[in-house]
Motif scaffolding. Structure first.
Motif: not given
Length: 520
Positions: A130-138, A323-336
């Motif tokens: 939950a903490g990781v998903a929050t950090s990557y959300f912002w 395309l680099g922003i896709l990695l941020f999306v993927a980490v957020l998706a992974s944690a969520a």
């Protein structure tokens, strides 16, 4: 001999009925998930992209270019334990998994502690996810808007906590609505993770060949040699991280009573998930190392400034700003995604423990419409929110050390489950070579390996330098937290022993060692 039948019955909404062996139906919604859906749940719970971004650098820092070899070494005990889960599930497809099986093999007290190890490990992971998903959300919001002040909201403690609680509430609500709702979301989120990882691997290999980065390395087969690690201490430290990266695949098994073909499908799904995970980890680890090396400066994977979040450092240089922003999306998706599916094992373990009278009866209630352990799921969500909020407000060092203590819990209940398999089927081991290997040898070796990691981790935790560096009366706080959580389980078990003496006398779920012949 006949196979034990633990499949849910249509009218079992609270404690079900108890056949002669004590195994009970729970009233969960059967046939809700197939082989692919079960494997996706296992992959999602592990959260491969999140695990990679948080451990690639740390593992490289411990073992250097042997990082892919350590991934393989961590895969071995997990694979051996997966065979134990498969064989036990064939005999008893019960959503209590480790708890139920260790009770049947070793008795109620060891079984209760095994169930506690799974529950407390899952609560810790849920709070971290939950903490990781929050950090990557912002962080993602800041990247999309190009506004650093939005990304900085993650450093605002009230905003961070409120966002975290909102994500926990959403994940709890989805899990509460049942496996069908869970499955649909997971296909999309897991598919996104694997596609982005494949794209990252391809572009990282291309960058390494172009010579764009001075630290790029040519691939060497020696990277896959675990014996080339410079010291045993470095190897065990890297192995501990690697084992954490595979944790969670057993979510396939805890959904066994809701899976089509509950005796065989979950075990097969677990093995599929393990193969996908190790393939993803090896490909990503090798490609990243080829692109930027494993050094401690610049983009090197072991750079202390970026090792806690490798993909944040490599996204732009490797994939470009678009395309680099896709990695941020993927980490957020992974944690969520993992946040949502990780509710499955904890809620169903609590449901099983309550059904067998090892926990209060109220947790054995199944929602009449969604056929899920509603109260157990909501309780897990509330416990996660309270735990994360308290730890964040009290001390972030304590929160970090609690996460470091997680490895102790993982090794604890996985090893007990592996030994339970070998002991439960001990009468079968002389029947065939297959039984000897899959019911005895593989689980036994897997249990021994994890016990060794447990012991080494316990020894390392005593040092205050382990984790955040804090201590309690000269003893490392990670040791105090890890051992303290296990001792808390002992205290709670003694309380339940007074409230539910029948379970602890072995009258509810009987200890036995039947000679089972289960056909493939």
């Amino acid at each position: 001999m006949t196979q034990l039948d633990a499949r849910p019955r249509a009218g079992d909404t609270v404690r079900g009925t108890a056949p002669a062996d004590g195994v009970r139906g729970k009233g969960l919604g059967g046939n809700s998930v197939g082989l692919m859906g079960s494997a996706v749940i296992g992959i999602s719970t592990v959260a491969p992209v999140y695990c990679l971004t948080s451990t690639l650098g740390s593992t490289a820092g411990e073992v250097g270019v042997q990082m892919p070899a350590v991934f393989l070494a961590g895969f071995l005990p997990m694979l051996l334990v997966a065979f134990a889960y498969r064989e036990l599930n064939k005999a008893m497809p019960d959503c209590g998994t480790s708890f139920t099986w260790t009770v049947k093999a070793f008795g109620p007290r060891i079984g209760w502690m095994c169930g506690w190890g799974l529950v407390i490990a899952t609560i810790i992971v849920l709070s971290n996810l939950a903490g990781v998903a929050t950090s990557y959300f912002w962080l993602l919001a800041g990247e999309i808007t190009g506004n650093d002040s939005i990304a900085a909201l993650d450093d605002n403690k009230p905003v961070h906590i409120l966002t975290c609680l909102a994500l926990i509430a959403v994940a709890t609500a989805i899990s509460y609505r049942g496996m069908t709702a869970t499955k649909g979301i997971q296909y999309a989120l897991v598919g996104l993770q694997l596609v982005v990882l494949a794209l990252f691997v391809a572009m990282a290999v291309q960058k390494s060949r172009s010579g764009e980065f001075a630290s790029s390395l040519d691939f060497s087969w020696s990277w896959l040699n675990p014996f080339a690690v410079q010291s045993f201490a470095a190897f065990t430290a890297g192995l501990s991280l690697s084992i954490f990266m595979f944790w969670g695949w057993d979510a396939c098994l805890t959904a066994n009573e809701e899976t089509t073909g509950s005796e065989k499908t979950p075990g097969r799904a677990a093995l599929i998930a393990m193969v996908v995970l190790v393939g993803s980890y090896l490909a990503t680890g090798v490609a990243a190392q080829m692109a930027v090396g494993s050094g401690t400066s610049g983009l090197g994977l072991a750079n202390p400034g970026t090792s806690d979040n490798v993909f944040a450092a490599l996204a732009g240089p490797v994939m470009g700003p678009g395309l680099g922003i896709l990695l941020f999306v993927a980490v957020l998706a992974s944690a969520a995604a993992s946040l949502q599916t990780t509710f499955i094992p904890v809620a169903r373990t609590v449901l099983a423990m309550s059904t067998y009278e090892a926990l209060p009866a109220s947790y054995s209630r199944v929602h009449p419409r969604f056929r899920t352990p509603g109260r157990a799921t909501v309780t897990a969500g509330v416990a996660t929110g309270v735990f994360y909020t308290v730890m964040t407000l009290v001390s972030e060092h304590v929160l970090v050390d609690t996460i470091y203590a997680l490895g102790l819990m993982i090794c604890f209940y996985y090893a007990l489950t592996a030994f339970a398999c070998a002991w439960f089927f001990r009468a079968d081991l002389t029947r065939s070579f297959r039984d000897l290997v899959f019911k005895g040898l593989f689980p036994g070796v897997g249990g021994i390996l994890l016990t060794a990691v447990f012991g080494k981790t316990l020894y390392d935790m005593w040092d205050p330098a382990y984790g955040s560096g804090s201590s309690v009366f000269g003893v490392g706080s990670v040791f105090v937290i890890g051992v303290g959580l296990l001792l808390l389980g002992v205290v709670l078990m003694l309380v339940m022993q007074r409230r539910s003496p029948a379970f602890f006398r072995g009258e509810v779920l009987t200890k036995e060692t039947p000679a089972l012949v289960v056909e493939d």
